[in-house]
Write a protein that holds these residues in place. Structure first.
Motif, mmCIF file in Angstrom:
data_model
loop_
_atom_site.group_PDB
_atom_site.id
_atom_site.type_symbol
_atom_site.label_atom_id
_atom_site.label_comp_id
_atom_site.label_asym_id
_atom_site.label_seq_id
_atom_site.Cartn_x
_atom_site.Cartn_y
_atom_site.Cartn_z
ATOM 1 N N ASP A 144 0.820 -1.202 0.000
ATOM 2 C CA ASP A 144 0.000 0.000 0.000
ATOM 3 C C ASP A 144 0.862 1.263 0.000
ATOM 4 O O ASP A 144 0.340 2.362 0.121
ATOM 5 C CB ASP A 144 -0.975 -0.002 1.182
ATOM 6 N N GLN A 145 2.185 1.089 -0.127
ATOM 7 C CA GLN A 145 3.057 2.253 -0.254
ATOM 8 C C GLN A 145 4.153 1.907 -1.253
ATOM 9 O O GLN A 145 4.629 0.776 -1.295
ATOM 10 C CB GLN A 145 3.696 2.602 1.086
ATOM 11 N N ILE A 150 0.783 6.403 -1.923
ATOM 12 C CA ILE A 150 -0.053 5.704 -0.952
ATOM 13 C C ILE A 150 -1.169 5.064 -1.761
ATOM 14 O O ILE A 150 -1.797 5.737 -2.579
ATOM 15 C CB ILE A 150 -0.684 6.682 0.067
ATOM 16 N N GLY A 151 -1.436 3.799 -1.547
ATOM 17 C CA GLY A 151 -2.553 3.183 -2.251
ATOM 18 C C GLY A 151 -2.281 1.739 -2.590
ATOM 19 O O GLY A 151 -1.154 1.388 -2.934
ATOM 20 N N GLU A 325 -10.679 2.258 -2.403
ATOM 21 C CA GLU A 325 -10.321 2.462 -0.997
ATOM 22 C C GLU A 325 -9.093 3.355 -0.815
ATOM 23 O O GLU A 325 -8.825 3.824 0.286
ATOM 24 C CB GLU A 325 -10.045 1.110 -0.335
ATOM 25 N N ASP A 326 -8.357 3.579 -1.895
ATOM 26 C CA ASP A 326 -7.163 4.429 -1.776
ATOM 27 C C ASP A 326 -7.528 5.831 -1.274
ATOM 28 O O ASP A 326 -6.720 6.484 -0.611
ATOM 29 C CB ASP A 326 -6.456 4.569 -3.131
ATOM 30 N N MET A 329 -7.429 5.839 2.403
ATOM 31 C CA MET A 329 -6.057 5.567 2.844
ATOM 32 C C MET A 329 -5.200 6.835 2.711
ATOM 33 O O MET A 329 -4.436 7.192 3.605
ATOM 34 C CB MET A 329 -5.478 4.433 1.977
ATOM 35 N N ARG A 332 -6.352 9.589 5.237
ATOM 36 C CA ARG A 332 -5.848 9.329 6.607
ATOM 37 C C ARG A 332 -4.357 9.662 6.693
ATOM 38 O O ARG A 332 -3.889 10.214 7.690
ATOM 39 C CB ARG A 332 -6.083 7.859 6.976
ATOM 40 N N HIS A 333 -3.647 9.342 5.636
ATOM 41 C CA HIS A 333 -2.203 9.654 5.621
ATOM 42 C C HIS A 333 -1.985 11.166 5.725
ATOM 43 O O HIS A 333 -1.174 11.637 6.535
ATOM 44 C CB HIS A 333 -1.582 9.111 4.335
ATOM 45 N N GLU A 354 -16.000 10.089 6.268
ATOM 46 C CA GLU A 354 -15.352 9.131 5.355
ATOM 47 C C GLU A 354 -16.256 8.827 4.166
ATOM 48 O O GLU A 354 -15.776 8.707 3.029
ATOM 49 C CB GLU A 354 -15.011 7.829 6.102
#
Lengths: 492, 111
Positions: A144-145, A150-151, A325-326, A329, A332-333, A354
């Protein structure tokens, strides 16, 4: 660490407190070409496993301090990956089941011949190699990184794999994707994953540099080459020697400059502006555009020969709306990062917040999401981000075609930007005093013009605009908020 | 048939130097551990007795001295009184060492 996939030359730790057994195992293993360490207790085995990292352990169960089953538990608890083969005098099914349950990959009954030991060990090492390979592949598929990205969505995994595959080569990479999808990040990933990572990564935004300065920015110039060229100056091509030259918004490059770039791409040589001297460099080209490059060729705005020189390995970055969903993610990052930078207490988003983020279309992609989260953090505080803290346009206008949120931050129409954007390579001639006769306006007006111009110049990227203006991004957000409240900007 | 049947297999699997080393270590183990069994009986230390019997069973198992290994495992399980077990183990150990001497002599005919 030895090659776990090889059945010869492995590191084998023998845990045995009976000298005859230990010496026999050592002699047989050495005869099979393995490196061998002998220890007489479970404690010594644990210590050796920590430092020596054996590929396999030949383990007697009855040991003077604690037994082999407990040793296997401790190895697992410490995350020490190794193939344990239990050596037993008892060939019963119960012993085998107990050993396997405890984490052994196999067991061998005493006394054992060299051939039996060889097969058992080879199987254990092969199994370990497969498990390791599976874990590596799984980690690649699930990651996911990736070099700042990010994703974990499927289209991003495809992009990661392409970048990784092409990194070792010198092949030109052509990155496409909507504005704000991370094209420069992808270019940097290509560079950082490549053997050129230790040399320069030079990024040049072809669309942000005045036409008459572009050649000098790419190839450099010699003193006196043009008015204002008071000294020799190296261009991006020279600075990127041995490294990577990233030409962003390549579609904006004037046709006459494309001819010169083509020659450079073909030969690796160029002449600085004003010089007839040829210079040779070793540069890897990475280009990007938010347009369809083939359509640009068909429209006559981009040279076909240059297109085929540069469009060797395409990397397509998906829009954020296609990344599932990225979105959360990434949100949040950014929330964690900005909350830390701004001294806020945010720990996460409420379910409603969200939902709003996840269902919005994000026409400005990751950059817009980044700006929205920065906006929230600067203007609010709390344990979690509630729905009413989300910019209104995001809350009320779910759907991929929504273009409103950029207008919420800044107006669509703004004055022209006064300066070019070129990272690493600075413009050759920097603006100095105001031109004679230029009307003097209040400082606040000039400040607003400059901030809005910087935002337009950077495609509404507040952090980059702030960096150009050498101010904090928070200042830009607060100014925008204040101007909107004062009616100096269009309302949402 | 001697109680060192597995030694023939070891002769195929090991270099002569390694074989001598392993059998030499076995000899040392037998002498050390039978001594430990006697000491344990004298001290009436059943824990030490079992530990020594376990070690000797392992050493015997490694070279295929099956009868000696079985006697040691029976002793570990308290199947027979310690003194009786030691008597049997001593006899089998002596036999194993004799067999070993013969085996090594065949391996290296020079005096």
């Amino acid at each position: 660490m030895s090659d776990a996939g090889s059945s010869a030359g492995a590191r084998v730790l023998v845990v045995e407190d009976t000298p005859t057994q230990a010496q026999l195992a050592r002699a047989l293993l050495a005869g099979l070409g393995h490196q061998v360490e002998l220890v007489e207790s479970a404690g010594a085995a644990l210590a050796a496993a920590r430092t020596w990292r054996p590929d396999a352990i030949l383990l007697d169960i009855e040991l003077p301090d604690y037994n082999g089953f407990e040793l296997m538990q401790r190895l697992r608890a410490e995350g020490i990956e190794t193939s344990v083969i239990v050596v037993t005098a008892n060939a019963s099914i119960n012993t085998a089941v107990e050993a396997m349950r405890a984490g052994a990959v196999d067991f061998i009954v005493k006394p054992y011949a060299k051939a039996r030991l060889s097969v058992t060990l080879a199987n254990a090492l092969e199994k370990r190699a497969l498990v390791t390979q599976l874990a590596t592949v799984k980690a690649r598929l699930d990651r996911d990184q990736f070099f700042g990205f990010i994703g974990a969505s499927t289209p991003m995994q495809a992009a990661y794999r392409t970048i990784e595959s092409v990194s070792a080569s010198k092949a030109s990479v052509f990155i496409t994707g909507e504005s704000g999808t991370g094209k420069e990040l992808a270019a940097e990933a290509v560079h950082r994953a490549s053997p050129r990572a230790g040399r320069n990564f030079v990024a040049l935004n072809c669309g942000a540099i005045p036409r008459d300065l572009l050649e000098s920015e790419v190839f450099g110039h010699i003193r006196g080459a043009f008015t204002g060229a008071s000294a020799d100056r190296e261009g991006a091509a020279k600075l990127a020697d041995g490294g990577t030259l990233f030409l962003d918004e390549i579609g904006e490059m004037p046709l006459e400059m494309q001819v010169k770039l083509l020659r450079f791409v073909q030969t690796g040589t160029f002449s600085p502006v004003g010089s007839s001297r040829l210079e040779k460099v070793d540069v890897r080209f990475v280009c990007a555009t938010n347009r369809d490059p083939m359509l640009e060729v068909q429209a006559g705005r981009f040279r076909e020969d240059l297109y085929y020189r540069l469009y060797v390995v395409p990397v397509e970055l998906p829009p954020l709306r296609a990344r599932g969903e990225d979105v959360l993610m990434i949100a949040r990052h950014f929330l964690t990062q900005f909350a830390r930078e701004e001294g806020r207490g945010f720990q996460g988003f409420s379910a409603a917040a969200e939902h709003a983020l996840a269902t919005y279309g994000w026409p400005g992609n990751v950059r817009q999401l980044q700006n929205a989260v920065r906006n929230i953090v600067v203007l609010h505080d709390g344990d979690r981000v509630e729905l009413d803290m989300i910019p209104r346009a995001v809350r009320r206008a779910p759907g991929a075609d929504d273009k409103a949120p950029m207008a919420e931050l800044v107006p669509a129409e703004m004055p022209d930007a006064p300066v070019a954007v070129a990272r690493i390579v600075r413009p050759a001639v920097e603006p100095t005093d105001a031109a004679p006769g230029e009307p003097i306006v209040p400082l606040a007006v000039m400040e607003r013009r400059l901030i809005l111009a910087a935002l337009r110049q950077t495609g509404q990227d507040v952090p980059r605009a702030a960096a150009l203006l050498e101010i904090n991004p928070s200042t830009v957000y607060r100014k925008l908020q204040s101007w909107r409240a004062d009616g100096l900007l269009p309302a949402d | 048939m001697s109680d060192l049947g597995f030694a023939a297999q070891l002769a195929e699997d090991l270099t002569p130097a390694d074989l001598r080393l392993v059998l030499g270590v076995f000899r040392t183990d037998v002498q050390r551990l039978t001594g430990a069994l006697s000491t344990a009986i004298a001290a009436a230390d059943i824990v030490a007795f079992r530990r020594a019997a376990h070690g000797l069973a392992g050493a015997a198992g490694a070279v295929g001295a099956v009868r000696l290994e079985q006697a040691c495992r029976q002793a570990m399980a308290d199947a027979v009184p310690m003194a009786q077990a030691l008597s049997e183990i001593d006899a089998l150990a002596a036999g194993a060492l004799d067999d070993l001497a013969v085996f090594l002599a065949k391996l290296d005919p020079s005096p």
